[in-house]
Design a protein around this motif. Structure first.
Motif, PDB file in Angstrom:
ATOM      1  N   PHE A  33     -17.656  -1.069 -17.247  1.00  0.00           N
ATOM      2  CA  PHE A  33     -18.252  -2.202 -16.535  1.00  0.00           C
ATOM      3  C   PHE A  33     -19.068  -3.057 -17.509  1.00  0.00           C
ATOM      4  O   PHE A  33     -19.567  -2.559 -18.520  1.00  0.00           O
ATOM      5  CB  PHE A  33     -19.142  -1.707 -15.395  1.00  0.00           C
ATOM      6  N   PRO A  67     -13.661  -1.447  -8.197  1.00  0.00           N
ATOM      7  CA  PRO A  67     -13.503  -2.389  -9.318  1.00  0.00           C
ATOM      8  C   PRO A  67     -14.325  -3.669  -9.159  1.00  0.00           C
ATOM      9  O   PRO A  67     -14.773  -4.239 -10.151  1.00  0.00           O
ATOM     10  CB  PRO A  67     -12.007  -2.721  -9.294  1.00  0.00           C
ATOM     11  N   ASP A  68     -14.550  -4.113  -7.923  1.00  0.00           N
ATOM     12  CA  ASP A  68     -15.243  -5.388  -7.739  1.00  0.00           C
ATOM     13  C   ASP A  68     -16.677  -5.249  -7.258  1.00  0.00           C
ATOM     14  O   ASP A  68     -17.361  -6.251  -7.063  1.00  0.00           O
ATOM     15  CB  ASP A  68     -14.459  -6.268  -6.755  1.00  0.00           C
ATOM     16  N   ARG A  69     -17.145  -4.018  -7.020  1.00  0.00           N
ATOM     17  CA  ARG A  69     -18.518  -3.850  -6.542  1.00  0.00           C
ATOM     18  C   ARG A  69     -19.008  -2.412  -6.691  1.00  0.00           C
ATOM     19  O   ARG A  69     -18.201  -1.481  -6.713  1.00  0.00           O
ATOM     20  CB  ARG A  69     -18.636  -4.257  -5.070  1.00  0.00           C
ATOM     21  N   LEU A 137     -22.235  -6.929  -7.109  1.00  0.00           N
ATOM     22  CA  LEU A 137     -20.858  -7.414  -7.227  1.00  0.00           C
ATOM     23  C   LEU A 137     -20.491  -7.595  -8.696  1.00  0.00           C
ATOM     24  O   LEU A 137     -21.326  -7.952  -9.529  1.00  0.00           O
ATOM     25  CB  LEU A 137     -20.710  -8.762  -6.520  1.00  0.00           C
ATOM     26  N   VAL A 138     -19.216  -7.331  -8.982  1.00  0.00           N
ATOM     27  CA  VAL A 138     -18.701  -7.570 -10.334  1.00  0.00           C
ATOM     28  C   VAL A 138     -18.070  -8.950 -10.304  1.00  0.00           C
ATOM     29  O   VAL A 138     -17.084  -9.162  -9.603  1.00  0.00           O
ATOM     30  CB  VAL A 138     -17.644  -6.517 -10.701  1.00  0.00           C
ATOM     31  N   LYS A 139     -18.690  -9.880 -10.998  1.00  0.00           N
ATOM     32  CA  LYS A 139     -18.161 -11.248 -10.953  1.00  0.00           C
ATOM     33  C   LYS A 139     -17.138 -11.448 -12.049  1.00  0.00           C
ATOM     34  O   LYS A 139     -17.438 -11.248 -13.220  1.00  0.00           O
ATOM     35  CB  LYS A 139     -19.299 -12.248 -11.062  1.00  0.00           C
ATOM     36  N   GLY A 140     -15.934 -11.791 -11.639  1.00  0.00           N
ATOM     37  CA  GLY A 140     -14.838 -11.920 -12.605  1.00  0.00           C
ATOM     38  C   GLY A 140     -14.787 -13.267 -13.268  1.00  0.00           C
ATOM     39  O   GLY A 140     -15.471 -14.165 -12.966  1.00  0.00           O
TER      40      GLY A 140
END
Lengths: 140, 114
Positions: A33, A67-69, A137-140
């Motif tokens: 991450f 993967p996104d949070r 949140l994982v900001k792409g």
């Protein structure tokens, strides 16, 4: 990827507060991450752990990594928070003086958790306990 | 500057982490209140503090800090040393007081960061 982790947070040993957050931090790093996401999860969860040890005699931490949070749920059976709005104000603290001498209790815990998470839900009942659900949140 | 330079400037004694002395550092903060470090610190690599307990090391670890300087000759306990070694954090202690230690590092080019 859907990883679920569970930790008990002991309430009787202040020196161990933060162990779970440290483990989660390392896990997220290993999984690749972004450093910003890793740090935000680590700080928010660490503040929550410290709060559980100071105010509630410990509790449990459940972490879900997608993967996104990343979602962290901290549950305790402590006294609950009578006035959440007040507790969210920077500088408001009910921590005893001995906690301040340990470097905490400046009234920054909950505000900090809110600052570093994307969403924060507080479910609390006086006399029963508190559950914090924080999502980063994982900001792409 | 490097962590080795910090050590020299502060006449500090190394406690653990000798293998990381060549790490470059640019920013520092001084505080005894870990809550404030967690709230306001961003990208600072050195923490100066007069507080001695394991949460100082944990706080530095959460903030990705690489070096902790204990001022006024404060002595970290064995649990702290073990934790710092495990996390790759340098510990050192200086006889200087907080104000003087921060001033000397600032004078030599370290800044407070954002």
């Amino acid at each position: 990827m859907n990883i679920k982790l569970h930790y008990d947070v002991p309430g009787d040993d202040f020196t161990r507060a933060g162990e779970a957050s440290g483990l989660v931090k390392r896990k997220l790093k290993q999984l690749g991450f972004e450093p910003d996401v890793v740090r935000r999860v680590a700080i928010a969860m660490y503040e929550g752990e410290i709060n559980m040890v100071i105010h509630a005699g410990g509790g449990e931490a459940d972490v879900e990594i997608l993967p996104d949070r990343v979602t962290v749920v901290l549950t305790d059976h402590g006294p609950g928070i009578p006035d959440v709005e007040q507790a969210m104000q920077e500088g408001w603290s009910t921590a005893p003086d001995n906690v301040r001498s340990l470097g905490f209790g400046a009234g920054m815990g909950l505000p900090n958790i809110k600052k570093y998470s994307d969403t924060l839900e507080i479910d609390t009942k006086v006399g029963e306990g508190t559950a914090l659900t924080m999502t980063i949140l994982v900001k792409g | 500057m490097t962590i080795a330079d910090v050590r020299t400037i502060l006449q500090a004694e190394l406690v653990t982490g000798g293998e990381h002395l060549e790490t470059e550092v640019h920013n520092a903060c001084g505080s005894d209140m870990m809550s404030d470090v967690l709230a306001f610190v961003k990208d600072q690599s050195v923490l100066l503090t007069g507080l001695v307990n394991t949460q100082v090391v944990r706080t530095a670890d959460m903030m990705d800090m690489v070096c902790i300087v204990f001022v006024r000759g404060k002595e970290p306990g064995p649990e702290m040393v073990e934790l710092a070694a495990d996390r790759g954090i340098v510990l050192m202690k200086t006889p200087l007081r907080m104000f003087t230690a921060c001033g000397l590092l600032y004078e030599n080019g370290l800044r407070g960061g954002n």
